[in-house]
Design a protein around this motif. Structure first.
Motif, short mmCIF file in Angstrom:
data_model
loop_
_atom_site.label_atom_id
_atom_site.label_comp_id
_atom_site.label_asym_id
_atom_site.label_seq_id
_atom_site.Cartn_x
_atom_site.Cartn_y
_atom_site.Cartn_z
N THR A 23 -1.20 -62.01 -14.70
CA THR A 23 -0.99 -60.94 -14.52
C THR A 23 -1.70 -59.74 -15.45
O THR A 23 -2.04 -59.26 -16.13
CB THR A 23 1.06 -59.92 -14.51
OG1 THR A 23 1.18 -61.06 -13.34
CG2 THR A 23 0.83 -58.75 -13.63
N CYS A 24 -2.39 -58.69 -14.66
CA CYS A 24 -3.26 -57.78 -15.23
C CYS A 24 -2.76 -57.17 -16.52
O CYS A 24 -1.64 -56.43 -16.39
CB CYS A 24 -3.72 -56.72 -13.80
SG CYS A 24 -4.35 -55.13 -15.29
N CYS A 25 -3.00 -56.76 -17.89
CA CYS A 25 -2.04 -56.50 -18.89
C CYS A 25 -2.07 -54.60 -18.76
O CYS A 25 -1.33 -54.18 -19.82
CB CYS A 25 -2.99 -56.48 -20.79
SG CYS A 25 -4.55 -56.55 -20.24
N ILE A 26 -2.76 -54.37 -17.91
CA ILE A 26 -3.06 -52.31 -17.86
C ILE A 26 -2.26 -52.21 -17.23
O ILE A 26 -1.22 -51.28 -17.54
CB ILE A 26 -4.99 -52.43 -18.08
CG1 ILE A 26 -5.53 -52.61 -18.36
CG2 ILE A 26 -4.94 -50.94 -17.38
CD1 ILE A 26 -5.39 -52.22 -20.07
N CYS A 27 -2.24 -52.40 -16.21
CA CYS A 27 -1.16 -52.04 -14.66
C CYS A 27 -0.09 -52.61 -14.71
O CYS A 27 0.93 -52.49 -13.72
CB CYS A 27 -2.11 -51.49 -13.61
SG CYS A 27 -2.62 -53.48 -12.56
N LYS A 28 -0.41 -54.05 -15.13
CA LYS A 28 1.43 -55.03 -14.97
C LYS A 28 1.48 -55.20 -13.31
O LYS A 28 2.39 -55.23 -12.82
CB LYS A 28 2.49 -54.23 -15.33
CG LYS A 28 2.12 -54.28 -17.42
CD LYS A 28 3.16 -53.44 -18.16
CE LYS A 28 2.86 -53.01 -19.06
NZ LYS A 28 3.73 -52.17 -20.16
N HIS B 184 0.76 -53.76 -10.93
CA HIS B 184 0.88 -52.78 -10.12
C HIS B 184 -0.25 -52.25 -9.20
O HIS B 184 -0.07 -51.55 -7.69
CB HIS B 184 1.59 -51.26 -10.50
CG HIS B 184 2.80 -51.38 -11.46
ND1 HIS B 184 3.65 -50.87 -10.38
CD2 HIS B 184 2.51 -50.87 -12.80
CE1 HIS B 184 4.68 -51.74 -11.25
NE2 HIS B 184 4.19 -50.96 -12.19
N LYS B 185 -2.10 -52.29 -9.36
CA LYS B 185 -2.54 -52.18 -8.91
C LYS B 185 -2.69 -52.64 -7.66
O LYS B 185 -3.61 -53.08 -6.49
CB LYS B 185 -3.92 -51.52 -9.76
CG LYS B 185 -3.74 -50.70 -10.38
CD LYS B 185 -5.01 -49.82 -10.88
CE LYS B 185 -4.62 -48.94 -11.67
NZ LYS B 185 -6.16 -48.85 -12.98
N SER B 186 -2.85 -54.34 -7.89
CA SER B 186 -3.40 -55.71 -7.54
C SER B 186 -2.65 -57.13 -8.17
O SER B 186 -2.69 -57.00 -8.95
CB SER B 186 -4.99 -55.71 -7.99
OG SER B 186 -5.06 -57.12 -6.96
N LEU C 47 -7.40 -59.76 -16.57
CA LEU C 47 -7.01 -57.44 -16.16
C LEU C 47 -6.66 -58.25 -14.55
O LEU C 47 -7.23 -59.12 -13.38
CB LEU C 47 -8.36 -57.07 -16.06
CG LEU C 47 -8.84 -56.71 -17.68
CD1 LEU C 47 -10.13 -55.33 -18.01
CD2 LEU C 47 -7.68 -56.34 -18.37
N CYS C 48 -6.92 -57.04 -13.63
CA CYS C 48 -7.00 -56.78 -12.06
C CYS C 48 -8.12 -56.20 -11.75
O CYS C 48 -8.79 -55.67 -12.93
CB CYS C 48 -5.68 -56.22 -11.65
SG CYS C 48 -5.98 -54.30 -11.53
N PRO C 49 -8.74 -56.54 -10.60
CA PRO C 49 -10.00 -56.06 -10.08
C PRO C 49 -10.33 -55.15 -10.34
O PRO C 49 -11.15 -54.03 -11.04
CB PRO C 49 -10.48 -56.53 -8.98
CG PRO C 49 -9.67 -57.93 -8.61
CD PRO C 49 -8.06 -57.92 -9.72
N ASN C 50 -9.12 -53.72 -10.29
CA ASN C 50 -9.31 -52.93 -10.15
C ASN C 50 -9.57 -51.98 -11.65
O ASN C 50 -10.73 -51.34 -12.18
CB ASN C 50 -8.08 -51.40 -10.09
CG ASN C 50 -8.20 -51.67 -8.44
OD1 ASN C 50 -8.58 -50.80 -7.94
ND2 ASN C 50 -7.20 -52.49 -8.12
N ASP C 51 -8.81 -52.38 -12.46
CA ASP C 51 -9.53 -52.43 -14.16
C ASP C 51 -10.32 -53.21 -14.72
O ASP C 51 -11.10 -52.46 -15.52
CB ASP C 51 -7.69 -52.47 -15.17
CG ASP C 51 -6.82 -51.87 -14.42
OD1 ASP C 51 -6.47 -50.38 -14.06
OD2 ASP C 51 -5.37 -52.23 -14.17
N HIS C 52 -11.17 -53.76 -13.95
CA HIS C 52 -11.35 -54.69 -14.62
C HIS C 52 -13.17 -53.34 -14.04
O HIS C 52 -13.68 -53.50 -15.05
CB HIS C 52 -12.55 -55.85 -13.61
CG HIS C 52 -13.22 -56.79 -14.61
ND1 HIS C 52 -14.06 -56.87 -13.72
CD2 HIS C 52 -13.23 -56.94 -15.53
CE1 HIS C 52 -15.26 -57.72 -14.63
NE2 HIS C 52 -14.52 -58.29 -15.46
ZN ZN Z 1 -4.63 -53.98 -13.26
#
Ligand code: ZN
Length: 375
Positions: A73-78, A80-82, A107-112
């Motif tokens: 799981t993305c460490c920034i949004c955990k 929530h975004k994707s 990361l998720c693609p968004n936060d990436h």
């Molecule tokens: Zn994210």
């Protein structure tokens, strides 16, 4: 694991590529144009694939560890975004070519995308510093959650202590009646327990057992079953209330909010000692296990009556790694070795040796060692 993940390709695109039978050598040997025309990818996807596979692949073990410690799981949004994830180079690959664990984050693609918006004065731009902080925090949270799941699943090999009275008291208080376990019928049939939930006191006389150690000298008469019965009752009860990770409570901000009365588990090494005696048995005064983490000193008072075996008594005095369930009873300021210390008094319900515990010593970062000094 999809091989393309190793090249920093997000898992969604990696799945698409796989479904089109695009492996690394095909991508290498196919022009971008053909990736679009023959494989029906869009221009952006083809660009990413071509660019990524020119990198050195990341070591599979590193990716596995990274993904597991981030719960995929993305460490920034955990998440929530994707749900999708991508292995991101904190110090960009073009500059660093650094595929080490420390330089990678999930990361998720968004936060990436946000992490790659360089040079823009965007308020929501994500800096390498943000990512390192988020990664460290998120990995801790993931670990704590997984240990909490294990704590509630009862992932304990040997239960060294279970305070039957206190477990029954809590079970009654929370469930308003004594919960039934898979052992209840058999224990009742064999007259090992009473309808009230207590251990049948007649057993002590019948088998000439020591009343002061109801669990210790009971093995051949079914104490293993009894211990398991009360442990399951405890786990069932704890699943209905909020169980905190003690690590999350040992913070001044939490102490200020108030931690007395909270139920918590602790997983890790403890120090054991008695007040005076070296041998812990039914004649011992309450035994203590403790941990010290400045400015805190945490103590669990152990009633020797509920230690489950002689091996357990032996073990308690020898810095075991335990999973301890308890309730915080009191906190007070004391002076210890000339230092102001916050003494936290926890009453344990049970403790034992966990199959998995928290890793408290930090990983050795091989990067930081200059091996030439040793040659
Ligand atoms: Zn994210």
């Amino acid at each position: 694991m999809n091989n393309l993940i190793k090249y920093g390709i997000d898992n969604d695109l990696a799945t698409i590529a796989e479904s089109k039978n695009l492996n690394i050598s095909t991508i290498k040997n196919t022009s971008k144009r053909n990736l679009v025309d023959k494989y029906n990818l869009n221009d952006y996807q083809a660009t990413i694939l071509k660019r990524s596979i020119s990198r050195h692949p990341i070591d599979e073990d590193i990716i596995q560890e990274l993904l597991e410690r981030s719960a995929f799981t993305c460490c920034i949004c955990k998440g929530h975004k994707s749900d999708a994830y991508i292995i991101h180079h904190i110090e960009h690959y073009n500059k660093s070519q650094d595929n080490s664990y420390e330089n990678l984050a999930v990361l998720c693609p968004n936060d990436h995308e946000l992490a790659h918006r360089e040079g823009e004065a965007l308020a929501n731009k994500i800096t390498p510093k943000n990512i390192i902080r988020a990664k460290t925090k998120w990995e801790k949270e993931v670990e704590s959650n997984s240990i909490k799941r294990l704590a509630l699943d009862g992932d304990v090999n040997d239960l060294d202590y279970i305070n039957v009275n206190r477990v029954l008291e809590l079970a009654l208080q929370i469930n308003s009646e004594i919960p039934i376990t898979v052992y209840t019928d058999r224990l009742l049939d064999n007259n090992l327990i009473l309808k009230t939930g207590n251990i049948n006191p007649e057993l002590y006389e019948k088998y000439n057992l020591n009343k002061n150690t109801p669990l210790k000298f009971f093995a051949m008469y079914g104490s293993t079953m009894l211990i398991q019965h009360y442990y399951e009752m405890l786990l069932f009860t704890l699943s209905k209330i909020t169980l905190y990770d003690l690590d999350d409570l040992l913070k001044i901000s939490e102490i200020k909010k108030g931690i007395v009365g909270k139920y918590c588990f602790y997983s890790g090494g403890v120090y054991g000692r008695t007040y005076k005696e070296k041998i812990i048995d039914e004649n011992s005064t309450p035994t203590l296990i403790h941990i010290r983490r400045k400015p805190f000193f945490v103590e669990w008072k152990v009633d020797p009556m509920y230690i489950t075996s002689s091996t357990a008594s032996w073990r308690i005095g020898r810095r075991p790694v335990y999973l301890v369930y308890g309730k915080i009873i009191d906190i007070q300021e004391i002076e210890k070795d000339g230092e102001k210390t916050l003494l936290i008094d926890i009453r344990p319900y049970a403790f034992g040796i966990p199959n998995k515990s928290k890793q408290r010593t930090p990983d050795i970062h091989y990067r930081d060692i200059d091996y030439s000094q040793y040659e």
